[in-house]
Design an enzyme around this catalytic site. Sequence first.
Site, PDB file in Angstrom:
ATOM      1  N   LYS A  18      -2.201  -7.593   8.274  1.00 28.87           N
ATOM      2  CA  LYS A  18      -1.937  -6.533   7.286  1.00 28.87           C
ATOM      3  C   LYS A  18      -2.769  -6.673   6.018  1.00 28.87           C
ATOM      4  O   LYS A  18      -3.070  -5.691   5.359  1.00 28.87           O
ATOM      5  CB  LYS A  18      -0.456  -6.493   6.937  1.00 28.87           C
ATOM      6  CG  LYS A  18       0.387  -5.907   8.062  1.00 28.87           C
ATOM      7  CD  LYS A  18       1.725  -5.446   7.561  1.00 28.87           C
ATOM      8  CE  LYS A  18       2.468  -4.675   8.632  1.00 28.87           C
ATOM      9  NZ  LYS A  18       3.001  -5.580   9.681  1.00 28.87           N
ATOM     10  N   GLU A  78       5.791   0.946   0.588  1.00 30.54           N
ATOM     11  CA  GLU A  78       7.155   0.731   1.091  1.00 30.54           C
ATOM     12  C   GLU A  78       7.062  -0.331   2.172  1.00 30.54           C
ATOM     13  O   GLU A  78       6.009  -0.544   2.774  1.00 30.54           O
ATOM     14  CB  GLU A  78       7.750   2.036   1.597  1.00 30.54           C
ATOM     15  CG  GLU A  78       7.617   2.298   3.067  1.00 30.54           C
ATOM     16  CD  GLU A  78       6.186   2.521   3.515  1.00 30.54           C
ATOM     17  OE1 GLU A  78       5.839   1.942   4.558  1.00 30.54           O
ATOM     18  OE2 GLU A  78       5.425   3.248   2.872  1.00 30.54           O
ATOM     19  N   SER A  85      -1.234 -10.946  16.365  1.00 33.74           N
ATOM     20  CA  SER A  85      -1.285 -10.238  15.080  1.00 33.74           C
ATOM     21  C   SER A  85      -0.753 -11.045  13.906  1.00 33.74           C
ATOM     22  O   SER A  85      -1.159 -10.836  12.771  1.00 33.74           O
ATOM     23  CB  SER A  85      -0.527  -8.916  15.190  1.00 33.74           C
ATOM     24  OG  SER A  85       0.797  -9.127  15.644  1.00 33.74           O
TER      25      SER A  85
END
Length: 399
Positions: free
Chosen positions: A93, A115, A381
Amino acid sequence: MKPKDFQRPDKNGYYGKFGGAFIPEMLHLNIKELQEKYKDITESEEFQEEFQDLLKNYVGRETPLYFAKNLSKKYKTTIYLKREDLNHTGAHKINNALGQAILAKKLGKKRIIAETGAGQHGVATATACALLGLECIIYMGETDLQRQAPNVGRMKMLGAEIISVTSGSKTLKDAVNESIRDWINNAPTTHYIIGSVVGPHPFPDMVTRFQSVISKEIKAQFLEKTGHPNPDYIIACIGGGSNAAGAFYHYVNDKNVKIIAAEASGLGLRSGKSAATTFLGSLGILHGSKSLVMQTKDGQVVEPHSISAGLDYPGIGPFHANLFKEKRAEFMAVTDQEALKAAQTLTKTEGIIPALESAHALAVLDKITFLETDTVIICLSGRGDKDMETYLEKLSSFL
Ligand SMILES: *Cc1c(COP(=O)(O)O)cnc(C)c1O
């Protein structure tokens, strides 16, 4: 006829019939500014210099493409893991959060909102903001705030203001609504960092581009390690679909590579507690774009469920909806139990504790019989530190 381009949307942000920008009128100027400027800015030499420098020296890229010898032996095939778990903050991310934070600065924005459900995207965003000196406001449902205390602590220490959302079910979708409200009220000063390949155009394409570094590296690393240009399979888990889009990007137009996306089917496809959008969803509009959405006949979004917070989302990005519709990728449903088992297998064979999300991709190893001559790449990931409580609780019978 030109062969289909699966990588990029058309000028209106459509991948086939999925995508577009369905937004309230009051966000029109912000979205239009982004649509007009994101390519020029992110492709500029100045942007790329700063972004690439941070990816290398701050995030720690490139991440290894690791030949998992023990796992390969167990499954009688050749398996490589793309180690996104080794990135700063523990997952892919950060690639996107940094890219968008730099873009926001170039657009003259001083205030960032985001968010977060599990807090992973919130932590990545708060990290990028601390580094780049941007004000950071994170919206989080009250229920999630209580469930994710360690990540809330990290965000606070990083200097983010956390706003507890108490409307609706007090979870991610309510936090999205509040973020959009904030963006409308503060449009001139604020950029909204969306955390996956979802949202109105240009977000899906923009986030895909930032994450495409994953398959760019894989291509070069795979060639160097094997002497072959392409693997037989590339596998990734899919929530909104950003790590998958990044891992698939440089392979989607290459028909020889089989692409597999692992969706979370929670307690099972027919249990009513699932997040397997391609199996259960239909065409609809969610968070500003047209895609596949889990919804009732009259268009109410169905509450999703997955043991992994990152896959607990009732839709997928338009990039993936198009891969599904065109049968370019195969989608597989993985249950909570199957993911837990796969996490344990990786941990015991390779000494790597994966994120619960990534464990869904690993579980595909139990669903396909690969040939001994196949090469299989799995996108790992993220790392499992954040999931230790769940692992200890659910795997207690094994430990
Ligand atoms: C958030 C998250 C995901 C799911 O998000 P995508 O946008 O589908 O990639 C997957 N793995 C990890 C480790 C995450 O933190």
